[in-house]
Design a protein around this motif. Sequence first.
Motif, PDB file in Angstrom:
ATOM      1  N   ASN A 279     -30.881   6.045 118.594  1.00 35.35           N
ATOM      2  CA  ASN A 279     -32.037   5.195 118.836  1.00 35.35           C
ATOM      3  C   ASN A 279     -32.891   5.730 119.973  1.00 35.35           C
ATOM      4  O   ASN A 279     -34.114   5.721 119.886  1.00 35.35           O
ATOM      5  N   ARG A 280     -32.240   6.212 121.016  1.00 36.81           N
ATOM      6  CA  ARG A 280     -33.029   6.740 122.141  1.00 36.81           C
ATOM      7  C   ARG A 280     -33.887   7.909 121.663  1.00 36.81           C
ATOM      8  O   ARG A 280     -35.051   8.030 122.007  1.00 36.81           O
ATOM      9  N   GLU A 281     -33.285   8.729 120.843  1.00 41.07           N
ATOM     10  CA  GLU A 281     -34.000   9.873 120.286  1.00 41.07           C
ATOM     11  C   GLU A 281     -35.193   9.394 119.443  1.00 41.07           C
ATOM     12  O   GLU A 281     -36.311   9.886 119.572  1.00 41.07           O
ATOM     13  N   PHE A 282     -34.899   8.403 118.608  1.00 42.77           N
ATOM     14  CA  PHE A 282     -35.938   7.846 117.723  1.00 42.77           C
ATOM     15  C   PHE A 282     -37.084   7.261 118.539  1.00 42.77           C
ATOM     16  O   PHE A 282     -38.264   7.542 118.309  1.00 42.77           O
ATOM     17  N   GLN A 283     -36.754   6.474 119.533  1.00 45.56           N
ATOM     18  CA  GLN A 283     -37.778   5.841 120.363  1.00 45.56           C
ATOM     19  C   GLN A 283     -38.614   6.892 121.095  1.00 45.56           C
ATOM     20  O   GLN A 283     -39.837   6.784 121.189  1.00 45.56           O
ATOM     21  N   ALA A 284     -37.926   7.904 121.592  1.00 42.92           N
ATOM     22  CA  ALA A 284     -38.639   8.950 122.334  1.00 42.92           C
ATOM     23  C   ALA A 284     -39.611   9.681 121.417  1.00 42.92           C
ATOM     24  O   ALA A 284     -40.771   9.936 121.781  1.00 42.92           O
ATOM     25  N   ALA A 285     -39.124  10.008 120.239  1.00 39.77           N
ATOM     26  CA  ALA A 285     -39.981  10.733 119.289  1.00 39.77           C
ATOM     27  C   ALA A 285     -41.213   9.897 118.944  1.00 39.77           C
ATOM     28  O   ALA A 285     -42.337  10.405 118.834  1.00 39.77           O
ATOM     29  N   TRP A 286     -40.995   8.608 118.771  1.00 36.43           N
ATOM     30  CA  TRP A 286     -42.095   7.711 118.396  1.00 36.43           C
ATOM     31  C   TRP A 286     -43.155   7.654 119.499  1.00 36.43           C
ATOM     32  O   TRP A 286     -44.354   7.782 119.249  1.00 36.43           O
ATOM     33  N   LYS A 287     -42.668   7.485 120.723  1.00 35.83           N
ATOM     34  CA  LYS A 287     -43.618   7.380 121.823  1.00 35.83           C
ATOM     35  C   LYS A 287     -44.356   8.691 122.025  1.00 35.83           C
ATOM     36  O   LYS A 287     -45.525   8.714 122.406  1.00 35.83           O
ATOM     37  N   LYS A 288     -43.681   9.767 121.758  1.00 35.50           N
ATOM     38  CA  LYS A 288     -44.328  11.069 121.900  1.00 35.50           C
ATOM     39  C   LYS A 288     -45.443  11.199 120.875  1.00 35.50           C
ATOM     40  O   LYS A 288     -46.531  11.708 121.154  1.00 35.50           O
ATOM     41  N   GLU A 289     -45.184  10.682 119.688  1.00 32.05           N
ATOM     42  CA  GLU A 289     -46.158  10.834 118.612  1.00 32.05           C
ATOM     43  C   GLU A 289     -47.293   9.810 118.733  1.00 32.05           C
ATOM     44  O   GLU A 289     -48.455  10.122 118.530  1.00 32.05           O
ATOM     45  N   TYR A 290     -46.939   8.581 119.035  1.00 37.60           N
ATOM     46  CA  TYR A 290     -47.943   7.510 118.922  1.00 37.60           C
ATOM     47  C   TYR A 290     -48.337   6.884 120.260  1.00 37.60           C
ATOM     48  O   TYR A 290     -48.989   5.859 120.294  1.00 37.60           O
ATOM     49  N   GLY A 291     -47.908   7.489 121.353  1.00 34.00           N
ATOM     50  CA  GLY A 291     -48.346   6.989 122.648  1.00 34.00           C
ATOM     51  C   GLY A 291     -47.273   6.170 123.332  1.00 34.00           C
ATOM     52  O   GLY A 291     -46.422   5.571 122.670  1.00 34.00           O
ATOM     53  N   PRO A 292     -47.320   6.118 124.653  1.00 27.31           N
ATOM     54  CA  PRO A 292     -46.235   5.489 125.424  1.00 27.31           C
ATOM     55  C   PRO A 292     -46.104   3.986 125.187  1.00 27.31           C
ATOM     56  O   PRO A 292     -45.043   3.419 125.387  1.00 27.31           O
ATOM     57  N   ASN A 293     -47.183   3.351 124.736  1.00 27.48           N
ATOM     58  CA  ASN A 293     -47.097   1.903 124.534  1.00 27.48           C
ATOM     59  C   ASN A 293     -46.677   1.516 123.122  1.00 27.48           C
ATOM     60  O   ASN A 293     -46.509   0.338 122.827  1.00 27.48           O
ATOM     61  N   ALA A 294     -46.593   2.499 122.237  1.00 23.71           N
ATOM     62  CA  ALA A 294     -46.243   2.181 120.861  1.00 23.71           C
ATOM     63  C   ALA A 294     -44.765   1.825 120.779  1.00 23.71           C
ATOM     64  O   ALA A 294     -43.923   2.488 121.392  1.00 23.71           O
ATOM     65  N   VAL A 295     -44.469   0.754 120.063  1.00 22.25           N
ATOM     66  CA  VAL A 295     -43.080   0.327 119.922  1.00 22.25           C
ATOM     67  C   VAL A 295     -42.729   0.245 118.442  1.00 22.25           C
ATOM     68  O   VAL A 295     -43.341  -0.534 117.722  1.00 22.25           O
ATOM     69  N   PRO A 296     -41.792   1.021 117.990  1.00 17.91           N
ATOM     70  CA  PRO A 296     -41.379   0.874 116.591  1.00 17.91           C
ATOM     71  C   PRO A 296     -40.431  -0.311 116.438  1.00 17.91           C
ATOM     72  O   PRO A 296     -39.508  -0.479 117.217  1.00 17.91           O
ATOM     73  N   GLY A 297     -40.672  -1.131 115.453  1.00 16.62           N
ATOM     74  CA  GLY A 297     -39.810  -2.282 115.202  1.00 16.62           C
ATOM     75  C   GLY A 297     -38.976  -2.069 113.950  1.00 16.62           C
ATOM     76  O   GLY A 297     -38.847  -0.945 113.458  1.00 16.62           O
TER      77      GLY A 297
END
Lengths: 249, 394, 329, 287, 253
Positions: B284-302
């Motif tokens: 999950n940490r990896e997933f969250q990091a990848a997401w924020k890298k791609e879509y910006g630091p405020n983006a939160v995947p649910g």
Amino acid sequence: MVPTMAELLRLEKVSSGYGETVVLENIDLKLAESGTLAIIGRNGVGKTTLLATIMGHTRLHGGAIRFGGLDLAGRPGHERAVAGIGYVPQEREIFASLTVEENLTVAARPGPWTAERVYELFPRLAQRRRNRGNQLSGGEQQMLSIGRALTVNPKLLLMDEPLEGLAPVIVEQLLAAMERLRETGGFSIVLVEQHTRIALAFAQRTVVLDRGRVVFDGPSGELAGDPERLAKLIGVAGQPGQLHPAAEG
Amino acid sequence: MTSKLKIIAAAALAAVFVQPVAADNVKVGIITTLSGPNASLGQQMDQAIKLYNKLHARDIAPHTVEIVLRDDTGPAPDVARRIAQELITRDRVNILGGVVFTPNAHAIAPLATEAKMPLVIMNAGTSVTTTLSPYFARVSFTLWQSSFPMGQWAHQAGIRSVFTAVTDYGPGHDAEAAFTKAFTEAGGKIAGSVRMPLANPDFVPFIQRAKDANPEAVFTFVPAGRQATAFMKAFGERGMREANIRLIGPGDIVTDEELPNMGDVPLGVVTMHHYSSVHDSPTNREFQAAWKKEYGPNAVPGFMAVGAWDGMAAIYHVIKQQNGKLDGDRTMALLKGWKHESPRGPIMIDPDTRDIVQNEYIRRVEKLGNALANIEIGTIPQVKDPWKVFNPPK
Amino acid sequence: MATPLHPIDQLGAWHRIRPLELLPWVLAVGYYFLPNSNLPLGTEILTWALFTLSLDLVLGYTGIVSLGHAAFFGIGAYAAGLVARWLGWTEPITALIFAGAVSGVAGVISGLIVLRTHGLTLLMLTMAVAVMLKELANKLGWLTGGADGLQGIVIDPIFGQFRFDMFGRTTYWYALAVLFLAWIVARRIVHSPFGRSLVGIRENATRMSAIGSPVMLRMVTVYAISAAMAGVAGALLAQTTRYVTVNVLSLEYSGDVLIMLVLGGMGRLYGAFAGSAVFLVLRDELSKLSPYYWSFGIGLLLVATVLFARGGLLGIVDTLWDRIKRWRA
Amino acid sequence: MPSALIGILFDGIAYAMILYIISVGLSVTMGLMGFANLAHGAFAMAGGYLLVTLMAALGLPFLASLPIVFVVVALGSIVFERLLYVRLYRAGELDQVLFTIGLIFMAIAATTFIYGPLPQAVRLPAYLMGQVDLGFRSFPTYRSFLIVIGAVLILALWLGLERTRLGAQVRAAVDNRRMAESLGINVGRLFTTTFALGSGLAGLGGALGADILAPTPSYPLEHIVYFLIVVSVGGLGSIRGPFVAALLLGVMDTAGKYYVPDFGAFFIYVAMMGLLLWRPHGLFGRA
Amino acid sequence: MTVALETRGLCKNFGALAVARSIDFRLETGARHALIGPNGAGKTTLVNLITGRIAPSSGQVFIAGDDVTRLAEAQRVKRGLARTFQITTLFKGLSVLENVTMAVGERENTTANMWRAAGSRRAIVEEAYGLLERLGIAADAMRRVAELPYGRQRLAEIAMALALRPRVLLLDEPAAGVPSTESAVILDVVGALPDDIAVLIIEHDMELVFRFARRITVLVEGAILTEGTPAEIAADSRVREVYLGKSHGADHG
């Protein structure tokens, strides 16, 4: 381009009507400053249309209308009013949801005529100044309609049958007020009137319309002294000799 | 030979001798909601799919994946059905995925069956859905999966009287039924229930009704996204906390991406769900990091994003296993029993029902630094869809 | 150039089919045989063309503005769907006729109520009828499936022969045939004395009463016919997708059909075809091109149509045609 | 249950305030120029988004943002009116409807492009959250604020319309447009002004209501029906009519959801039909 | 002589305003009758009461002896009552021939027919065309009414009324706004109508009235002032009063 004479209004070869319909044909008309003009004729000959044409409510098919040197053709109604034309429509057209006072101030322009002065002219209105337009009697509406046009402080006042449908006592009051206006107002008046005698007595000059054309244009006195000619011009006499010629065909 | 040349030569050799396969282009048709009031849901799905492809394209080399993304405009089964038909018959996709809304999935079922076209359901969570076509597999969740254990938990937590308020459509009915069954069987009492229309601008009157019933807690399910936020707002505004009425439900009401919009109202809300963005695991940490890298630091995947993410993992799995040539029946066989380490924890596709088996987490909304988060306070491991347990296939 | 016909003969020839009128049918049949034809979309267009055609009778010919025509589309859809789902009435053609009849009756009832009004009030009342029905369908979840939609509809093969396949071949022909029949009916109605009297009502209802025409009766009649036709379109949708949701009664559907008709051109039968085809193809293409922002293109099309082509798409064709004729002359 | 009844009235009135502030401009636009501006809701949406942007991006406080929203939306609407709407004043109703629906579609796409599809949330200041205790009962603070500010706005609006010359001119023009022009009132310019004021109010209503009706791209389509109900039941061109209609709608809607929640808006439409059949020109409309 | 049209005690009030005051009026078969009166006398209101466009507050209307007070406008037309309007009321977007064909077709009760083509009933179209010829506007048969000069629109309006083959024909200012050349045509056509038609004309043009009418009714303030032959009316001082001035009567504004 300003006319040399103190000419206020001039219609040249004006044809107008509603949509495709042509009601007025080739009307020529002149009015001097501070002049009074009566327009008479039977029902439906185009008297109201003539005033409506000056206000820009009809379709101008041809000719020119000049007001104080200004070409009115194509100008919207509010510009004509601002240029100095006051309009008292046949149906009075009081703003029903405005009070008497508001009717008198809503379009007021600076000048000698204020609501207060209108109240002096028509004391009845002063008593009803808080009433809404739809709570007035016919005579009061007519007074208000005239007063409202005055507050625009016009150079020219167009009045369309202001006495129509009013009780005799009111007619007399109004007439007196109109005469005061004529004497002291400092503006020109065009009066459309069915009541020929009143019209002839009121205005210096008279125009008789018949079927959209001018059939007489001259001093009112000429007609006032010649009832036969008047009846003929107006066409009330008719010719009983020509009765239903084709009826049997 | 320079090292560069060596590599090229090795690669050429490998290409010629070791892997004598043609590169296949696998077409994946994605049906999701990208316009209308619910567009935000489809957007999360779309973003997850794009990101997964970007990061994992090499996993299936030399094959490539082509995504054909189509908008079903919301809960519109007729549109969904037509799009599916087009994707199958004209675009000739090899596999379908996506689907936010249950009715849309149901409309596709007969087509999937007829065309032997697998559909990897990435969201739609009504239990009955997977029974409608043997070519359906679900990687998201069911409402029974969360709401049933929620009912059990509520009683254990000492709650004795609950008012239920759910949205009046399939998933809402499921949530209500599951919770009620578990909670009343445990000995709890339903103080009242209300079903709220799917299209609805104002939740206040419903919450007022719940308040007037004076329960110990309100159990609620509304579609994730804007409705959940609106519900939460109304809940706070009504002074439910002051009246000592707790809010519980499946995780849809406090989705991670919406939490920042909710103010402090959700503090203390307890939900049962399969994913929290702060789930503590390396994946999950990896997933969250990848997401924020791609879509910006405020983006939160649910959970919507995770559903799509795992859906793509499943699709990649079957592509790899079949070497780029997808067959409907073979794909379904491969999906059955598929196991995967998801950002949400370990998941599996139940071979019998083609539905997901996953952990359910009891979470409480708490402050984590400056922001709110769903903090896990308990785990119920590997939950099968309870509805299918109670209604076994005949 | 040939001498123009005598006016009497011109009027007498008015209703004869001109070759150009067959163009839509040639196109529709031809489309089927194109190598990569999109039959699901084609079927959708045919269904909506029928729906739009029904609105043309009411709005284009009679001048009754409705923002709730989906009421009848929806009634038809539910009628066909419900009898198939609950009564086992799975034979498509009779069910289609039944659905049309139910919608027609609904048209009579609501017509008698709403057609007394005009303008914004009429708009709101027609809309209210549709939205009320939508709420009702939502409420009667045990019967209609509520917000989840009515599922599990089974439809027999047509004539017991042609199954509804997943490629949409049968549905395409089925929809095309129904639309063709409806077109014949609509065309005859439009050219009939009854149809002309509708145009009379549109042009001047006062004059129509003054020549002795029962205006309200005519309006309710055409409203019912239009409702029946819209109901058939709805039933067609239910049968070809085997699914009915409350959307069929929605304001969006009422709005879309209105947009398609005005876009294509009102009061000319073929505007319905052009409008629905252009609108749906464009929407489909745009949403493929840009799944998020396609509505911008649709909006631009509407705005441009109003600003530059008041008579709709067929209005443009007319203008061009006139120019060519003048240029030739 | 009097307590529930008070709550329903309270919520309904707060909701009605929003509906009224947003819709009143539409009523005047349709009454004065006969222009069916279905895109009116887009101005309300713009107000909501603007509020969020001002607060989030510029860090402005909530109360300071509200007047800015009003002014910006009002000025922005003038651009639309002068560039686009003015071309359609003489067009038929259907053309106007189609045109403004087109504008709605474009607004939806543009908003999605700028803000994304997620609904935006307004961070209300702490003093507007929670409950206020009025002794006998406590009420949600924000809705109380809405009712107060709505009442103030409505009072200002009515006074402005009843006591100012501009207001009298607007009423005169609604009464009899041609006569107003014949007295020298430039109705075209008057309309631009009222259009801007009405749109500004819609923007303000959208901002005030953002907490209840969250700004999302599809906002103008979602709520258009309620705005139209307010206008048609109230009566075109009326100022008071829409207020009564908004009160009826707000309270009925709230009561309906409370007492018969699973009927949705069914009774709203039944009531609207009944009202319009009884009074086809609305409660305060002119024939 | 039989009575083609009759009103008994016809009253109409708009609120406190009485626009028709107990009007007893008769039109005999074959009548050539004129209705005159100043603006606002209620002439058009009377026509609207007779045709059923508005409902009376009290009183009755009879056509050929039958009480039609409760019949709708369209039903009275079927009883033989036709009218023209003061302001041209036509199907502006349709051709002149279609306008008149519509009226003929309606008279023949064909318009409930949904299946047969309207233009294929040759007899109907021919009759309509014949009417256009009679009124001298056949050359404009295929032009849209809206494109026609107003005078010819008035002629088309009359053709519409004649197409109904009425027993009673009400002409509301048929010559208003019409150039004199065309108003002559109107008069000739109306004059040439068969004897079994009763014609009532509302007209301001006294010349026209006196040429046409055998009897004249003068309406003032919603009530009948007098009725008589043209000679009687021309000699009546009260009528002159109405037209030439001296204010009259109470407020009716």
